[in-house]
Motif scaffolding. Structure first.
Motif, PDB file in Angstrom:
ATOM      1  N   MET A   1      32.860 -35.341  23.251  1.00  0.00           N
ATOM      2  CA  MET A   1      32.864 -34.092  23.858  1.00  0.00           C
ATOM      3  C   MET A   1      32.362 -34.237  25.110  1.00  0.00           C
ATOM      4  SD  MET A   1      31.421 -30.338  22.725  1.00  0.00           S
ATOM      5  CE  MET A   1      29.624 -30.617  22.832  1.00  0.00           C
TER       6      MET A   1
ATOM      7  N   ASN B   1      30.106 -35.518  19.294  1.00  0.00           N
ATOM      8  CA  ASN B   1      29.241 -35.032  20.420  1.00  0.00           C
ATOM      9  C   ASN B   1      29.571 -36.028  21.649  1.00  0.00           C
ATOM     10  OD1 ASN B   1      28.030 -32.779  19.382  1.00  0.00           O
ATOM     11  ND2 ASN B   1      26.040 -33.710  18.833  1.00  0.00           N
TER      12      ASN B   1
ATOM     13  N   ARG C   1      29.531 -36.714  13.221  1.00  0.00           N
ATOM     14  CA  ARG C   1      29.340 -35.480  14.142  1.00  0.00           C
ATOM     15  C   ARG C   1      28.444 -36.074  15.500  1.00  0.00           C
ATOM     16  NH1 ARG C   1      27.750 -30.107  10.993  1.00  0.00           N
ATOM     17  NH2 ARG C   1      25.525 -31.379  10.819  1.00  0.00           N
TER      18      ARG C   1
ATOM     19  N   HIS D   1      26.741 -28.736  20.385  1.00  0.00           N
ATOM     20  CA  HIS D   1      26.205 -30.058  20.487  1.00  0.00           C
ATOM     21  C   HIS D   1      25.103 -30.405  19.754  1.00  0.00           C
ATOM     22  CE1 HIS D   1      23.836 -33.311  22.377  1.00  0.00           C
ATOM     23  NE2 HIS D   1      25.089 -33.989  22.573  1.00  0.00           N
ATOM     24  N   PHE D   2      23.910 -29.648  19.976  1.00  0.00           N
ATOM     25  CA  PHE D   2      22.654 -29.550  19.186  1.00  0.00           C
ATOM     26  C   PHE D   2      22.823 -29.306  17.751  1.00  0.00           C
ATOM     27  CE2 PHE D   2      21.502 -29.661  23.928  1.00  0.00           C
ATOM     28  CZ  PHE D   2      20.900 -30.968  23.859  1.00  0.00           C
ATOM     29  N   ALA D   3      23.562 -28.037  17.575  1.00  0.00           N
ATOM     30  CA  ALA D   3      23.651 -27.882  16.129  1.00  0.00           C
ATOM     31  C   ALA D   3      24.357 -28.675  15.272  1.00  0.00           C
ATOM     32  CB  ALA D   3      24.543 -26.564  16.044  1.00  0.00           C
ATOM     33  N   ARG D   4      25.162 -29.849  15.917  1.00  0.00           N
ATOM     34  CA  ARG D   4      25.834 -30.798  15.170  1.00  0.00           C
ATOM     35  C   ARG D   4      24.734 -31.813  14.637  1.00  0.00           C
ATOM     36  NH1 ARG D   4      30.539 -31.711  19.132  1.00  0.00           N
ATOM     37  NH2 ARG D   4      32.073 -30.301  18.374  1.00  0.00           N
ATOM     38  N   MET D   5      23.764 -31.905  15.657  1.00  0.00           N
ATOM     39  CA  MET D   5      22.667 -33.028  15.334  1.00  0.00           C
ATOM     40  C   MET D   5      21.737 -32.447  14.183  1.00  0.00           C
ATOM     41  SD  MET D   5      21.962 -34.533  18.778  1.00  0.00           S
ATOM     42  CE  MET D   5      21.530 -35.949  18.338  1.00  0.00           C
ATOM     43  N   ALA D   6      21.833 -31.284  13.571  1.00  0.00           N
ATOM     44  CA  ALA D   6      20.804 -30.940  12.513  1.00  0.00           C
ATOM     45  C   ALA D   6      21.836 -30.559  11.192  1.00  0.00           C
ATOM     46  CB  ALA D   6      20.067 -29.808  12.771  1.00  0.00           C
TER      47      ALA D   6
ATOM     48  N   GLN E   1      28.718 -24.622  24.108  1.00  0.00           N
ATOM     49  CA  GLN E   1      29.119 -26.135  23.938  1.00  0.00           C
ATOM     50  C   GLN E   1      27.844 -26.724  23.602  1.00  0.00           C
ATOM     51  OE1 GLN E   1      31.613 -26.941  27.054  1.00  0.00           O
ATOM     52  NE2 GLN E   1      33.555 -26.243  26.016  1.00  0.00           N
TER      53      GLN E   1
ATOM     54  N   GLN F   1      18.462 -23.310  21.857  1.00  0.00           N
ATOM     55  CA  GLN F   1      18.610 -24.875  21.205  1.00  0.00           C
ATOM     56  C   GLN F   1      17.457 -25.108  20.435  1.00  0.00           C
ATOM     57  OE1 GLN F   1      17.050 -27.957  21.631  1.00  0.00           O
ATOM     58  NE2 GLN F   1      15.608 -26.921  23.271  1.00  0.00           N
TER      59      GLN F   1
ATOM     60  N   ARG G   1      15.698 -35.077  17.759  1.00  0.00           N
ATOM     61  CA  ARG G   1      16.576 -34.436  16.500  1.00  0.00           C
ATOM     62  C   ARG G   1      16.275 -35.455  15.418  1.00  0.00           C
ATOM     63  NH1 ARG G   1      17.919 -29.744  18.597  1.00  0.00           N
ATOM     64  NH2 ARG G   1      17.435 -30.167  20.828  1.00  0.00           N
ATOM     65  N   PRO G   2      16.635 -35.124  14.034  1.00  0.00           N
ATOM     66  CA  PRO G   2      16.502 -36.156  13.225  1.00  0.00           C
ATOM     67  C   PRO G   2      17.295 -37.200  12.876  1.00  0.00           C
ATOM     68  CG  PRO G   2      17.338 -34.020  12.341  1.00  0.00           C
ATOM     69  CD  PRO G   2      17.299 -33.766  13.884  1.00  0.00           C
ATOM     70  N   TRP G   3      17.338 -37.963  13.918  1.00  0.00           N
ATOM     71  CA  TRP G   3      18.078 -39.220  14.076  1.00  0.00           C
ATOM     72  C   TRP G   3      17.328 -40.205  14.558  1.00  0.00           C
ATOM     73  CZ3 TRP G   3      22.762 -39.952  11.865  1.00  0.00           C
ATOM     74  CH2 TRP G   3      23.390 -38.939  11.492  1.00  0.00           C
TER      75      TRP G   3
END
Ligand SMILES: Nc1ncnc2c1ncn2[C@@H]1O[C@H](COP(=O)(O)OP(=O)(O)O)[C@@H](O)[C@H]1O
Ligand SMILES: [Mg+2]
Lengths: 265, 307
Positions: free
Chosen positions: A13, A10, A6, B102-107, B98, B147, A92-94
């Motif tokens: 995208m 991103n 994912r 994008h930020f939803a995909r990161m959690a 979008q 976000q 973010r948790p990464w």
């Protein structure tokens, strides 16, 4: 793993939602078309074989692909800083290394997709305008005359490897200096002046030139069993790949170190 | 408090190039609390927030979020945080939607319906499919909030979120943050350099000055102010000096800016009024001088050298 994909999604995208990306594709598709039309109108009675056309057009496209990939590599990290989005990206948790890896892979995929597009377009356009020949007599290369498919595939592979080497340099600069302009400038300078610098270094008559990055960006000189990019210092493909590999490792390590720790101000 | 804090800053210090920018800050924010971080420009609000969300390293001390150290267990700590740091900078060439994808995909575990819900929450339904470059600053603030709350964080950190909002937008944000704290138990940490805003929004406020927290206090709400507590009260009366003598020390009467001022509870105020009227003075008005956060702020910072 699915989660990491994912991140990659991103990054893709962010590449493909930009108009600039499609302008790049327009060049890759448009240039072979315009070239064919020009050739037909100038020398209608003595057309090249589809393979010779492909070879000439691909030489032009290869430089563009390298430049476009460098532009995307430079933008990958520096762009997030200049837009200020890096602050939202990193909370973010990464781990930062995962985010950096996703950007690097997206950049490689972008270069690979452009390369595949160039191969396909030059082959299809050449065949459409000049007909298909199984054994082209007008190719400059021995191997190209006997096995044009194998020759062109290998030629594209070597060009892609060179593009990745320079793009990795751009990626490192982007992560270390966080400035897209500086990165693009220096990387394109390497692309354009690489050959010139190689010549200057060989004039010095020092074998050290064998270990610099620049000559090894011309991997295609090994096709047809040639001695490599520096005729006065015969080398092997394996040696060139090893030199490129060491440079690549250093670039990636520097990018990782620069991106992993420093304050985001 | 018996609850454990959502975020705990322990002697947090930041030095850049030998200069101490943040000096041993310690504070705690609890679930359901709106906590204000108030300080003039350059006092170190953004720097502190950058350390809270792991964008900047901490020179010494530590920050724990839900018990996890932001420096040692970054992913576990940050997954409980939603934030806007300084301006809400989003991808301008993407649409608002979008950006949220994008930020939803990161959690983990954010569904499309959650994204839609958040879009409604911040009131952006009509413009969410426009490119961000066409948004006003106020709309970007809303998208920034969106976000930040997508993954239902336990701690919401907003750096000067009212910048660029009109008064109606500020009011809306205030109501939303208070509701988030009350209904979801979110700990909200908001910075601002505007006292008046903090006063309306926050339960507690830390006052930051030159990188140091000089005070942390509960914000007094009008509804909570006790009847018995004395207030500073102004009497609008003719010939204030003579009137002062009539008071005879009642309510610590004094002259301030040429006006009669007292410190008295409600009963005493009524008594003073009666005395003045009986002595033949016309009282044109009695005004309680409410002690604003601004007064408190000036009180706390008074006497400290500036610059
Ligand atoms: N990266 C940096 N390097 C050096 N000094 C900095 C840096 N970032 C902020 N500062 C200084 O730290 C102080 C606090 O800045 P900041 O946290 O942005 O304050 P605020 O958000 O309260 O306005 C300022 O004096 C600023 O000049
Ligand atoms: Mg600030």
């Amino acid at each position: 793993m699915a989660d990491f994909l994912r991140l990659l999604q991103n990054e893709n995208m962010k590449i493909y939602r930009r108009v600039g990306t499609w302008v790049m594709y327009a060049f890759i598709i448009g240039i072979p078309l315009v070239m064919s039309l020009a050739i037909i109108s100038v020398t209608p009675e003595d057309p090249p074989s589809n393979w010779l056309f492909m070879f000439i057009a691909s030489n032009i496209l290869a430089s563009l692909i390298a430049i476009f990939t460098v532009v995307k590599a430079a933008d990958a990290v520096a762009g997030e800083f200049s837009q200020g989005t890096i602050k939202l990206l990193l909370i973010r948790p990464w781990r930062r290394s995962s985010i950096l890896l996703s950007k690097f892979l997206a950049m490689l995929l972008f270069g690979l997709a452009l390369t595949a597009a160039a191969f396909t377009v030059t082959l299809v356009v050449g065949t459409a305008f000049f007909g298909y020949t199984a054994s082209p007599e007008d190719m400059f290369s021995e191997m190209g005359r006997k096995n044009p498919w194998g020759y062109m595939l290998l030629w594209y592979l070597y060009q892609f490897i060179s593009a990745v080497a320079v793009a990795s340099f751009a990626f490192m600069m982007s992560a270390a200096f966080r400035s897209g302009g500086l990165t693009i400038g220096l990387s394109i300078f390497i692309l354009l002046a690489g050959g010139l610098i190689t010549n200057l270094l060989s004039l010095l008559d020092k074998p050290i030139v064998k270990y610099t990055l620049f000559p090894h960006l011309q991997l295609t000189s090994y096709l047809d069993g040639g001695p490599g990019p520096l005729p006065q210092y015969p080398m092997t493909l394996g040696f060139s790949l090893a030199v490129l590999g060491v440079h690549f490792a250093v670039f990636v390590a520097v990018a990782w170190l620069a991106f992993g720790r420093r304050d985001v101000a | 408090m018996t609850q454990s804090p959502v975020v705990r800053l322990q002697d947090v210090t930041k030095k850049i190039g030998g200069r101490t920018i943040i000096d041993r800050i310690s504070l705690e924010v609890y679930p359901g609390e709106v906590f204000g971080f108030l300080g003039p420009n350059g006092s170190g609000k953004t720097t502190t927030i950058r350390m809270m969300v792991g964008l900047m390293s901490i020179t010494s001390g530590d920050i724990l979020i839900g018990g996890h150290s932001i420096r040692k267990e970054f992913p576990q700590a940050i997954r409980q945080v939603g934030a806007i740091v300084e301006n809400p900078e989003l991808y301008r060439y993407l649409t608002g939607y979008q950006n949220l994808v994008h930020f939803a995909r990161m959690a983990p575990g954010i569904s499309r319906s959650r994204i839609d819900e958040v879009v409604r929450l911040v009131g952006m339904e009509s413009r969410i499919h426009d490119k961000v470059k066409r948004y006003s600053l106020g709309m970007r603030q809303r998208l920034g909030v969106a976000q930040a709350v997508l993954h239902r964080p336990r701690l919401l950190v907003l750096d000067e979120p009212t910048n660029g909002l009109d008064p109606a937008g500020i009011r809306e944000l205030r109501d939303y943050l208070r509701k988030l704290a009350r209904e979801e138990g979110t700990a909200v940490f908001v910075s601002s350099h505007l006292l008046s805003e903090m006063e309306l929004m926050c339960d507690r406020v830390a006052i930051l000055q030159k990188g140091r927290v000089v005070d942390i206090r509960a914000v007094r709400r009008d509804s909570e102010s006790s009847e018995a507590a004395p207030d500073d009260v102004w009497f609008d009366v003719e010939r204030p000096e003579e009137a002062l003598r009539v008071l005879d020390g009642l309510g610590k009467g004094r002259i301030e800016d040429g006006r009669l001022a007292v410190t008295a509870d409600r009963k005493t105020v009524a008594e003073i009024n009666r005395k003045l009227v009986e002595a033949g003075f016309s009282v044109y008005g009695i005004r309680v001088k409410t002690k604003t956060l601004e007064d408190q702020f000036l009180e706390v910072t008074r006497g400290e050298s500036v610059g």
